[in-house]
Write an enzyme that holds these catalytic residues in place. Structure first.
Site, PDB file in Angstrom:
ATOM      1  N   GLU A  41     -72.998 -50.460  -4.423  1.00 12.88           N
ATOM      2  CA  GLU A  41     -73.050 -50.158  -5.858  1.00 12.88           C
ATOM      3  C   GLU A  41     -72.812 -48.665  -6.109  1.00 12.88           C
ATOM      4  OE1 GLU A  41     -76.287 -50.748  -9.524  1.00 12.88           O
ATOM      5  OE2 GLU A  41     -76.975 -50.623  -7.453  1.00 12.88           O
ATOM      6  N   LYS A 111     -72.715 -55.789 -14.367  1.00 16.12           N
ATOM      7  CA  LYS A 111     -74.110 -56.044 -14.015  1.00 16.12           C
ATOM      8  C   LYS A 111     -74.882 -56.566 -15.225  1.00 16.12           C
ATOM      9  CE  LYS A 111     -77.934 -53.572 -11.697  1.00 16.12           C
ATOM     10  NZ  LYS A 111     -78.326 -52.232 -11.159  1.00 16.12           N
ATOM     11  N   CYS A 145     -77.281 -55.357  -7.115  1.00 18.20           N
ATOM     12  CA  CYS A 145     -78.592 -54.755  -6.898  1.00 18.20           C
ATOM     13  C   CYS A 145     -79.736 -55.537  -7.558  1.00 18.20           C
ATOM     14  CB  CYS A 145     -78.551 -53.299  -7.358  1.00 18.20           C
ATOM     15  SG  CYS A 145     -79.846 -52.266  -6.610  1.00 18.20           S
TER      16      CYS A 145
END
Length: 261
Positions: A41, A111, A145
């Site tokens: 990321e 995300k 994440c």
């Protein structure tokens, strides 16, 4: 599928250095002849610049697309290009781009779960959908994440019949035990391979914990990295996915009629 995970130690807020380093590491990983290479990321900036964040944006991912389109075609490798800070017309997103061996950007993912503890939700817009794609005929999904903590998201991807979940992250050393357990749990409960790639080193005050890994659908770790910069490469025997699903029938036996909120 043979996968290389690049556990990159980026330099915080130094995009020129990080773009150059990412290319060098991808070329190094390609010497192992993997089918797919993955980065962590926000590899181009670290997680994440708050002062003058727009200065660290890749406008519509254009720079990322130019570099990885070129590299994937030249090296004949699929690339999961981690994620970058990406400015679109309606705001700033944490975006992952996926490239096939022909150099085509075949998918992107914004995300969806923003890490409010570090203020990510104050600087970024939330993504609005899941992303499923095929690499060499194999159906895959991706999360970024904090997303890995949300079982509903990964199960939604699994119900799209993915066999590999890519997880790109900047996960801190302080909670590295969570990183290990969550990725292994997502592999077991969804009967999928998990290829999770983390960063290492320091960004601001936070030390990131590495421990990138390839995990099979039994939750067994095929390979795990240290907490230092390195590249790990391993093979996934995708034939075991169906064997496991024919043994433990979690999809046939599930009760979605009871899963109401």
């Amino acid at each position: 599928m043979k996968i290389s995970l690049i556990q990159m130690k980026m330099t915080f807020e130094d995009m020129e250095h990080n773009f150059k380093k990412a290319e060098e590491l991808i070329r190094l990983a390609a010497k192992e002849n993997p089918d797919t290479i993955a980065l962590p990321e926000t590899w181009s900036t670290g997680f994440f610049p708050k002062e003058n964040i727009k200065e660290f944006c890749d406008q519509n991912g254009n720079r990322t697309k130019r570099l990885f389109s070129k590299l994937s075609k030249e090296l004949n490798v699929n690339i999961i290009a981690g994620s970058v800070i990406n400015e679109k017309q309606d705001g700033i997103y944490n975006t992952s781009y996926i490239f096939n061996k022909q150099g085509e950007c075949i998918a992107e993912y914004d995300k969806t779960h923003l890490f409010s503890y570090m203020g990510e939700d104050q600087y970024f817009e939330k993504g609005s959908g899941i992303t499923v794609f095929e690499l060499d005929g194999i159906k895959c999904g991706i999360v970024i994440c904090y997303d890995i903590r949300f079982v509903e998201l990964v199960r939604t991807l699994a119900l799209q019949e993915i066999k590999i979940l890519f997880v790109v992250a900047q996960w801190p050393m302080l909670r590295i035990h969570h990183w290990q357990i969550l990725n292994e749990a997502r592999a077991i409960e969804n009967q999928i391979f998990v290829a999770c790639v983390n960063s290492c080193g320091r960004a601001g005050e936070t030390i990131y914990g590495g421990n990138s890994a390839l995990i099979d659908p039994w939750g067994e770790v095929i390979l795990r990295a240290s907490n230092q910069e390195e590249i790990i490469t391993g093979n996934l025997d995708l034939s075991i996915v169906e064997k496991i699903r024919d043994t433990i029938h979690v999809y046939k036996d599930r009760r979605p009629d009871l899963y109401q909120y």
